[in-house]
Design an enzyme around this catalytic site. Structure first.
Site, PDB file in Angstrom:
ATOM      1  N   ASP A  66      45.017  43.827  36.952  1.00  0.00           N
ATOM      2  CA  ASP A  66      44.700  42.650  36.153  1.00  0.00           C
ATOM      3  C   ASP A  66      44.776  42.915  34.647  1.00  0.00           C
ATOM      4  O   ASP A  66      44.907  44.075  34.215  1.00  0.00           O
ATOM      5  CB  ASP A  66      43.314  42.110  36.525  1.00  0.00           C
ATOM      6  CG  ASP A  66      42.261  43.217  36.641  1.00  0.00           C
ATOM      7  OD1 ASP A  66      42.508  44.332  36.169  1.00  0.00           O
ATOM      8  OD2 ASP A  66      41.189  42.945  37.209  1.00  0.00           O
ATOM      9  N   ASN A 132      29.240  40.695  41.089  1.00  0.00           N
ATOM     10  CA  ASN A 132      29.236  39.461  41.898  1.00  0.00           C
ATOM     11  C   ASN A 132      30.188  39.555  43.091  1.00  0.00           C
ATOM     12  O   ASN A 132      30.464  38.557  43.745  1.00  0.00           O
ATOM     13  CB  ASN A 132      29.586  38.245  41.029  1.00  0.00           C
ATOM     14  CG  ASN A 132      31.005  38.305  40.480  1.00  0.00           C
ATOM     15  OD1 ASN A 132      31.718  39.286  40.672  1.00  0.00           O
ATOM     16  ND2 ASN A 132      31.414  37.262  39.782  1.00  0.00           N
ATOM     17  N   HIS A 134      33.395  40.497  42.960  1.00  0.00           N
ATOM     18  CA  HIS A 134      34.817  40.260  42.701  1.00  0.00           C
ATOM     19  C   HIS A 134      35.627  41.543  42.871  1.00  0.00           C
ATOM     20  O   HIS A 134      35.129  42.643  42.659  1.00  0.00           O
ATOM     21  CB  HIS A 134      35.055  39.594  41.333  1.00  0.00           C
ATOM     22  CG  HIS A 134      34.881  40.455  40.120  1.00  0.00           C
ATOM     23  ND1 HIS A 134      34.134  40.058  39.031  1.00  0.00           N
ATOM     24  CD2 HIS A 134      35.378  41.670  39.786  1.00  0.00           C
ATOM     25  CE1 HIS A 134      34.190  40.996  38.099  1.00  0.00           C
ATOM     26  NE2 HIS A 134      34.939  41.997  38.532  1.00  0.00           N
ATOM     27  N   GLU A 139      37.444  36.010  41.425  1.00  0.00           N
ATOM     28  CA  GLU A 139      36.041  35.642  41.359  1.00  0.00           C
ATOM     29  C   GLU A 139      35.610  34.932  42.653  1.00  0.00           C
ATOM     30  O   GLU A 139      36.452  34.494  43.438  1.00  0.00           O
ATOM     31  CB  GLU A 139      35.832  34.706  40.153  1.00  0.00           C
ATOM     32  CG  GLU A 139      36.117  35.371  38.803  1.00  0.00           C
ATOM     33  CD  GLU A 139      34.997  36.293  38.324  1.00  0.00           C
ATOM     34  OE1 GLU A 139      34.304  36.915  39.151  1.00  0.00           O
ATOM     35  OE2 GLU A 139      34.828  36.383  37.091  1.00  0.00           O
TER      36      GLU A 139
END
Ligand code: GLP
Length: 236
Positions: A66, A132, A134, A139
């Site tokens: 990414d 979280n 991801h 996400e």
């Protein structure tokens, strides 16, 4: 317990780096040609160990997961900068690929990136995990069928990752990321997670139930996953 997921419990980051170094040595000896790379603080000791080793990546093509939209390789917060700093300036690769967050046409850049990585075929993909759940910048809520795309970062990710930016408002709110299906296309996956902040995410994986609420659970359907962690009592 999912048979496709192997857990390796380590005492600390140093032990993890040593184990990953030896695994890389085996993979290279076994003919690995295409390597999926991750960024983030988790990967720093791993790359430091590779950089100081005799491992030879000169025949390897890499694909990073990414990149922030708008940040080029000359920006110290870009993942391109991170990779140069920690690995590429120290170990020559045959070819390195990182999504270009400064491309004029981001949709086109994503499409081309996906085509390149599918064409190459990733032998082994490294992953970290967000607090979280991801993976890369996929996400919560991202479909497991997603391919390389532009994503809106959540408040949770912006909060955690802004620690690396001098000014909280300087962190881009969008990023280019391999999709979940892009990641799952790798033949093998190694996910590394250190510290209590990652416990919640790993617990979701250990539950053995796929849910887009926790992208990490997409790994349950992959055939060859290794989780390297210093967390106790995390294996299902
Ligand atoms: C970022 C990256 C992820 C990485 C995560 C964890 O959000 N996009 O690929 O896994 O951070 O980072 P760290 O290793 O610093 O905890």
């Amino acid at each position: 317990m999912a048979k496709n997921i192997r857990y390796v419990k380590v005492a600390d980051k140093n032990e993890a780096a040593g184990i990953v170094l030896e695994r890389m040595r085996e993979e290279l000896a076994g003919g690995l040609e295409v390597l999926g790379l991750a960024t983030g603080s988790t990967m720093e000791p791993i790359y430091e160990a590779w950089a100081g080793s005799d491992l030879d990546f000169s025949g390897v093509t890499s694909f990073n997961l990414d990149e922030y939209v708008g940040l080029g390789a000359d920006n110290a917060n870009s993942y391109a900068w991170f990779m140069n700093q920690h690995l590429f300036s120290k170990k020559p690769f045959k070819e390195t690929n990182i999504p270009d967050g400064t491309a004029d046409n981001l949709a086109e850049e994503c499409e081309e990136y996906e085509a390149r990585l599918r064409d190459a075929g990733i032998d082994l993909q490294f992953l970290g995990v967000g607090e979280n759940g991801h993976i890369a910048f996929n996400e919560p809520g991202t479909p497991f069928t997603s391919i390389t795309h532009v994503t809106q970062l959540t408040d949770s990710t912006l909060g955690v990752n802004s620690q690396y930016f001098e000014d909280r408002s300087a962190i881009p709110e969008t990023a280019l990321t391999m999709g979940i299906a892009s990641i799952l296309s790798a033949k093998k996956i190694i996910l590394i997670a250190f510290g209590e902040k990652k416990r919640h995410a790993l617990e979701q994986l250990a539950k053995g139930q796929e849910t887009t609420e926790f992208p990490i659970t997409a790994l349950l359907s992959h055939q060859d996953v290794t989780i390297i962690t210093d967390l106790d009592n995390i294996q299902p």
